[in-house]
Design a protein around this motif. Structure first.
Motif, PDB file in Angstrom:
ATOM      1  N   GLY A   1       0.825  -1.205   0.000  1.00  0.00           N
ATOM      2  CA  GLY A   1       0.000   0.000   0.000  1.00  0.00           C
ATOM      3  C   GLY A   1       0.859   1.255   0.000  1.00  0.00           C
ATOM      4  O   GLY A   1       2.033   1.224   0.370  1.00  0.00           O
ATOM      5  N   LYS A   2       0.241   2.352  -0.437  1.00  0.00           N
ATOM      6  CA  LYS A   2       0.930   3.638  -0.448  1.00  0.00           C
ATOM      7  C   LYS A   2      -0.052   4.731  -0.081  1.00  0.00           C
ATOM      8  O   LYS A   2      -1.178   4.756  -0.572  1.00  0.00           O
ATOM      9  N   LYS A   3       0.395   5.614   0.807  1.00  0.00           N
ATOM     10  CA  LYS A   3      -0.478   6.696   1.257  1.00  0.00           C
ATOM     11  C   LYS A   3      -0.109   7.982   0.509  1.00  0.00           C
ATOM     12  O   LYS A   3       1.051   8.370   0.421  1.00  0.00           O
ATOM     13  N   TYR A   4      -1.160   8.595   0.024  1.00  0.00           N
ATOM     14  CA  TYR A   4      -1.024   9.917  -0.595  1.00  0.00           C
ATOM     15  C   TYR A   4      -1.651  10.943   0.351  1.00  0.00           C
ATOM     16  O   TYR A   4      -2.145  10.584   1.430  1.00  0.00           O
TER      17      TYR A   4
ATOM     18  N   LYS B   1      -1.838  12.160   9.069  1.00  0.00           N
ATOM     19  CA  LYS B   1      -2.459  11.253  10.046  1.00  0.00           C
ATOM     20  C   LYS B   1      -2.099   9.801   9.712  1.00  0.00           C
ATOM     21  O   LYS B   1      -1.984   9.441   8.537  1.00  0.00           O
ATOM     22  N   THR B   2      -1.933   8.996  10.767  1.00  0.00           N
ATOM     23  CA  THR B   2      -1.574   7.584  10.577  1.00  0.00           C
ATOM     24  C   THR B   2      -2.832   6.723  10.549  1.00  0.00           C
ATOM     25  O   THR B   2      -3.741   6.900  11.372  1.00  0.00           O
ATOM     26  N   TYR B   3      -2.847   5.764   9.612  1.00  0.00           N
ATOM     27  CA  TYR B   3      -3.974   4.849   9.474  1.00  0.00           C
ATOM     28  C   TYR B   3      -3.462   3.405   9.438  1.00  0.00           C
ATOM     29  O   TYR B   3      -2.312   3.141   9.072  1.00  0.00           O
TER      30      TYR B   3
ATOM     31  N   LYS C   1       0.407  -0.389   7.979  1.00  0.00           N
ATOM     32  CA  LYS C   1       0.415   0.952   8.576  1.00  0.00           C
ATOM     33  C   LYS C   1       0.678   1.973   7.474  1.00  0.00           C
ATOM     34  O   LYS C   1       1.661   1.857   6.735  1.00  0.00           O
ATOM     35  N   ALA C   2      -0.207   2.946   7.366  1.00  0.00           N
ATOM     36  CA  ALA C   2      -0.062   3.997   6.349  1.00  0.00           C
ATOM     37  C   ALA C   2       0.058   5.335   7.057  1.00  0.00           C
ATOM     38  O   ALA C   2      -0.797   5.701   7.852  1.00  0.00           O
ATOM     39  N   TYR C   3       1.099   6.095   6.751  1.00  0.00           N
ATOM     40  CA  TYR C   3       1.273   7.405   7.413  1.00  0.00           C
ATOM     41  C   TYR C   3       2.049   8.344   6.506  1.00  0.00           C
ATOM     42  O   TYR C   3       2.594   7.944   5.484  1.00  0.00           O
TER      43      TYR C   3
END
Length: 402
Positions: free
Chosen positions: A315-318, A374-376, A400-402
């Motif tokens: 996964g990758k957080k934008y 924010k961390t998800y 963990k996505a942040y």
């Protein structure tokens, strides 16, 4: 004078005749011993007794192998109406007869007739049986065997701890029934030789101690009694464990199968429970307990199945979204994606996707939009199918996505 001399000669002649004729009248007056019977036995001796004979002060006994041929050397005497005959052979039958005597006149013993012969027996020697052997055991019975004892006509079997008679057999096998499973017992065997009159001669025994019945078959595990104990995604390793709620089992076996093709790929045991997992392969596994009896394992029934899979997810957080992707899992029915701001709780379902789906873009956590700083935590669960049945995996991906 002639008449006088004649009378004197006649008197002397009659007196002399009385001195040399056997006293048959007195022999008939001494009764033949009655009630001759055996009262004891050892491996090389027998004890006999009879009713006392009035007027007798001595008794003579004689023994024979067949009751008809009597030897002058195989006899002895005693003063009381009982005696012990020594130096015999173990586990053998003999015949004994007794007569009474009045020896008060040393120059003229008086004897009765011999009694009718009776059969007597020495005790068999248990040392000649060898050791007792446990031939078979069940949860409720023990079968004991031994070598036939020379001279034994039967065997008395006792509880070795309480000396309670368990039974009598004529062969060299005894089955003790109605026992408790997984318990130790002691069994004693006494070889016996019985005469025609019913006297049982025994003296020695063999004993076997601490022989165990088999334990009961262990309980069938529920799916709560076993499972994965340690999961290492980074090195693709899983460990299994199981706990017997009855505490009667000595160990367990866990079989692992691929759900596709139903191929067994691993058997975990109490001493070998490390499994190398293949990614994106769905597995099912089941458990059974076993109890040990010597070198034998007594297995319980198999449990129902549990399931797991190690998924490959990335996964990758934008700034305003999270992009998740994964590889297909064989036997996946669908995939459920959830999100939370806490790693251990608070997950809200984002969407359930078909088994053909391999990615999802997440824009909200519940009703709130994804925020930049924010961390998800994102959970991806492959929901599996076993035939027509939907089943739950014991493992899932959390990123963990942040």
């Amino acid at each position: 004078m002639k008449n006088y001399i004649k009378a004197m000669v006649t008197f002397v002649f009659l007196m002399a005749a009385a001195a040399v004729i056997p006293n048959t009248a007195s022999a008939a007056e001494l009764a033949t011993p009655q009630g001759v019977h055996q009262t004891g036995a050892a491996k090389r001796e027998v004890k006999i007794a009879w009713n006392a004979v009035p007027g007798a002060d001595t008794y003579y006994w004689s023994w024979s192998l067949d009751g008809s041929a009597w030897s002058d050397s195989d006899y002895d005497w005693c003063k009381s109406p009982e005696d012990i005959i020594y130096n015999l052979s173990a586990g053998s039958t003999y015949y004994v007869r007794v007569r009474a005597a009045d020896t008060s006149d040393w120059a003229n013993y008086e004897y009765s007739e011999w009694s009718q012969p009776i059969q007597v027996a020495t005790a068999p020697d248990a040392a000649q049986m060898g050791q007792l052997t446990l031939a078979e055991a069940t949860a409720s019975s023990l079968t004991i065997t031994w070598a036939p004892c020379p001279g034994a006509t039967s065997y008395n079997v006792y509880d070795g701890s309480t000396n309670v008679l368990l039974g009598t057999v004529t062969n060299s096998t005894f089955v003790r029934n109605s026992l408790a499973p997984g318990n130790a017992y002691s069994i004693k065997v006494v070889p016996v030789r019985t005469t025609d009159a019913g006297y049982a001669a025994f003296d020695s025994y063999r004993i076997i101690s601490n022989v165990y019945t088999k334990p009961n078959k262990p309980v069938t595990p529920s799916t709560a009694n076993f499972g994965l104990t340690n999961i290492y995604y980074n090195i693709n390793v899983a460990y299994f464990g199981a706990t017997d709620p009855s505490k009667s089992a000595n160990g367990y076996e866990i079989e692992v199968y691929t759900m596709k093709g139903n191929k067994k790929v691993f058997t975990a045991t109490s001493s070998n429970n490390r499994f190398s997992v293949k990614r994106n392969t769905a597995y099912k596994y089941r458990c059974r307990f076993y109890a040990t009896y010597g070198n034998e394992k007594i297995y319980g029934d198999w449990s129902g199945y549990r399931y797991f899979v190690y998924q490959t997810v990335s996964g990758k957080k934008y700034s305003n979204r999270i992009k998740m992707s994964w590889k297909k899992v064989a036997n996946a029915k669908n995939y459920t994606v959830s999100i939370s701001t806490k790693e251990k709780s608070g997950y809200k379902k984002v969407k359930t996707l078909s088994s053909k789906s391999t990615s999802l873009t997440i824009r909200k956590c519940g009703k709130s939009k994804i925020k930049k700083n924010k961390t998800y935590y994102v959970k991806v669960v492959a929901n599996l199918k076993d035939g027509k049945k939907s089943v739950k995996s014991d493992t899932y991906y959390v990123g963990k996505a942040y």
